[in-house]
Design a protein around this motif. Structure first.
Motif, short mmCIF file in Angstrom:
data_model
loop_
_atom_site.label_atom_id
_atom_site.label_comp_id
_atom_site.label_asym_id
_atom_site.label_seq_id
_atom_site.Cartn_x
_atom_site.Cartn_y
_atom_site.Cartn_z
N ALA A 82 -2.78 2.50 -3.86
CA ALA A 82 -2.27 3.76 -3.34
C ALA A 82 -3.44 4.68 -3.03
O ALA A 82 -4.47 4.61 -3.71
CB ALA A 82 -1.35 4.42 -4.37
N ILE A 83 -3.28 5.50 -1.99
CA ILE A 83 -4.32 6.47 -1.68
C ILE A 83 -3.70 7.84 -1.52
O ILE A 83 -2.60 7.98 -0.99
CB ILE A 83 -5.13 6.07 -0.42
CG1 ILE A 83 -4.25 6.00 0.83
CG2 ILE A 83 -5.80 4.72 -0.62
CD1 ILE A 83 -5.03 5.56 2.07
N LEU A 84 -4.39 8.85 -1.99
CA LEU A 84 -3.87 10.21 -1.98
C LEU A 84 -3.79 10.75 -0.55
O LEU A 84 -4.75 10.64 0.21
CB LEU A 84 -4.78 11.11 -2.84
CG LEU A 84 -4.34 12.56 -3.01
CD1 LEU A 84 -3.02 12.65 -3.78
CD2 LEU A 84 -5.44 13.36 -3.74
N GLU A 85 -2.64 11.34 -0.24
CA GLU A 85 -2.50 12.06 1.04
C GLU A 85 -2.30 13.54 0.70
O GLU A 85 -3.22 14.19 0.30
CB GLU A 85 -1.32 11.48 1.85
CG GLU A 85 -1.46 9.98 2.16
CD GLU A 85 -2.44 9.66 3.29
OE1 GLU A 85 -3.04 10.56 3.86
OE2 GLU A 85 -2.59 8.45 3.60
N GLY A 86 -1.04 14.08 0.86
CA GLY A 86 -0.82 15.50 0.59
C GLY A 86 -0.50 15.81 -0.86
O GLY A 86 -0.59 14.94 -1.74
N ALA A 131 0.85 -1.19 0.00
CA ALA A 131 0.00 0.00 0.00
C ALA A 131 0.89 1.24 0.00
O ALA A 131 1.97 1.23 0.59
CB ALA A 131 -0.89 0.00 1.24
N ALA A 132 0.43 2.29 -0.64
CA ALA A 132 1.18 3.56 -0.62
C ALA A 132 0.29 4.66 -0.05
O ALA A 132 -0.83 4.87 -0.52
CB ALA A 132 1.66 3.93 -2.02
N SER A 133 0.81 5.35 0.99
CA SER A 133 0.25 6.63 1.38
C SER A 133 0.91 7.64 0.45
O SER A 133 2.06 8.03 0.64
CB SER A 133 0.56 6.95 2.84
OG SER A 133 -0.50 6.54 3.68
N ALA A 134 0.18 7.99 -0.62
CA ALA A 134 0.75 8.72 -1.75
C ALA A 134 0.50 10.21 -1.60
O ALA A 134 -0.54 10.73 -2.02
CB ALA A 134 0.18 8.19 -3.06
N GLY A 135 1.44 10.88 -0.95
CA GLY A 135 1.40 12.34 -0.87
C GLY A 135 2.38 12.90 -1.89
O GLY A 135 3.44 12.31 -2.11
N PHE A 136 2.04 14.02 -2.49
CA PHE A 136 2.89 14.57 -3.55
C PHE A 136 3.49 15.92 -3.13
O PHE A 136 3.96 16.68 -3.98
CB PHE A 136 2.10 14.64 -4.86
CG PHE A 136 1.77 13.26 -5.37
CD1 PHE A 136 2.64 12.58 -6.20
CD2 PHE A 136 0.62 12.61 -4.95
CE1 PHE A 136 2.37 11.28 -6.64
CE2 PHE A 136 0.33 11.31 -5.38
CZ PHE A 136 1.21 10.65 -6.22
N ASP A 137 3.48 16.20 -1.82
CA ASP A 137 4.04 17.46 -1.33
C ASP A 137 5.57 17.41 -1.22
O ASP A 137 6.20 18.42 -0.89
CB ASP A 137 3.42 17.89 0.01
CG ASP A 137 3.20 16.74 0.97
OD1 ASP A 137 3.56 15.60 0.65
OD2 ASP A 137 2.65 17.00 2.07
N GLN A 138 6.18 16.26 -1.53
CA GLN A 138 7.64 16.16 -1.63
C GLN A 138 8.09 16.51 -3.06
O GLN A 138 9.29 16.45 -3.37
CB GLN A 138 8.05 14.72 -1.26
CG GLN A 138 9.52 14.43 -1.07
CD GLN A 138 10.13 15.11 0.13
OE1 GLN A 138 10.42 16.30 0.08
NE2 GLN A 138 10.34 14.36 1.20
N GLY A 139 7.17 16.91 -3.91
CA GLY A 139 7.48 17.20 -5.31
C GLY A 139 8.37 18.43 -5.48
O GLY A 139 8.43 19.31 -4.62
N VAL A 140 9.06 18.46 -6.63
CA VAL A 140 10.06 19.50 -6.86
C VAL A 140 9.41 20.89 -6.96
O VAL A 140 10.05 21.90 -6.68
CB VAL A 140 10.92 19.16 -8.08
CG1 VAL A 140 10.13 19.27 -9.38
CG2 VAL A 140 12.18 19.99 -8.13
N GLU A 141 8.15 20.95 -7.33
CA GLU A 141 7.47 22.25 -7.36
C GLU A 141 6.44 22.36 -6.25
O GLU A 141 5.51 23.17 -6.31
CB GLU A 141 6.84 22.48 -8.72
CG GLU A 141 7.87 22.70 -9.81
CD GLU A 141 7.23 22.90 -11.18
OE1 GLU A 141 6.70 24.00 -11.41
OE2 GLU A 141 7.25 21.96 -11.98
#
Ligand SMILES: [Zn+2]
Length: 259
Positions: free
Chosen positions: A236-240, A194-204
């Protein structure tokens, strides 16, 4: 290959809270990309999690505190239901990604913070465990922030359910990916990835670290190792993830590796 997207139109409602996860327009870029690739993405609609589902992860006082706020409760139960559907879809052999909000990895049994209210991940995995479908799970939490709620609810349980959780800590992108692969190489027997998939670690985004191709690689690693270890069961589920301009591309990049 294709991937099941769990999504409900009600998630567009941005009035349940005044925080960056709830903000208007945050999901639009994700859904625009999903709707532009109908052969790759199949969208399915969840139903709300039940009270019994939620109470596997939360104490009664916390549940009732959310229940008293009717719109927040409606969307919180629907987000948890989206995670449940993603986990069941993965269990049945189809990779899935739940585009849900509010997020959940900062929700513990009796408290929550960080734009989270119910712990979507815990609710979904505990349901599969209660139904005797899984005994061991692995969670990759690649959100910028450590998922303290996931850890508090799911690590070191005394009911026999074994969950291992990785929140990568590397601050350089190449090492970050390597840290994830090194961890996965050591996993020998789990029943679901399972992934707690947050995308706030992204480059932008806030963390300014991971490029879209890094998200593709994280998805690919989840696919490769879940296929080796648990018949490819993965969700996977969306987090940040808060930069509306790039979150769609980052979700799509992840799914391209994950599917
Ligand atoms: Zn975060």
């Amino acid at each position: 290959m294709s991937i099941k997207i769990i999504f409900h139109e009600r998630y567009y409602n941005s009035r349940y809270a005044a925080d960056p996860a709830a903000s208007e327009g945050r999901l639009d870029g994700i859904l625009d990309l999903i709707n532009s690739k109908p052969k790759f993405y199949e969208v399915i609609e969840p139903v709300p999690a039940t009270k019994a589902d939620i109470l596997r992860a939360h104490g009664r006082n916390h549940y009732e505190k959310i229940e008293r706020q009717s719109l927040l409760y409606e969307l919180g139960a629907l987000a948890a239901g989206g995670a449940v559907m993603a986990a069941e879809t993965a269990y049945n052999g189809n990779p899935s990604f739940a585009v849900i909000r509010p997020p959940g990895h900062h929700a513990s049994a009796d408290s929550s913070w960080g734009f989270c209210h119910f712990n979507n991940m815990a609710i979904s995995l505990l349901k599969l465990y209660a139904e005797k479908k899984i005994k061991k799970a692995f969670i990759l939490d690649f959100d910028l922030h450590t998922g303290d709620g996931n850890i508090n609810i799911l690590e070191n349980r005394n009911d026999g359910f074994m969950v291992s959780i990785l929140n990568p800590e590397s601050t350089e992108r190449g090492r970050y990916i390597q840290e994830v692969e090194d961890y996965m190489k050591e996993i020998t027997d789990v029943d679901i990835f399972a992934a707690s998939a947050g995308f706030d670690q992204g480059v932008e985004d806030w963390g300014n670290l991971l490029f879209p191709e890094d998200y593709t690689e994280l998805g690919r690693l989840m696919k490769e190792y879940s296929k080796k270890i648990c018949n490819g069961r993965r969700f996977a589920i969306l987090e940040g993830g808060y930069n509306h301009k790039v979150i769609g591309t980052n979700v799509d990049s992840f799914c391209c590796g994950f599917a």
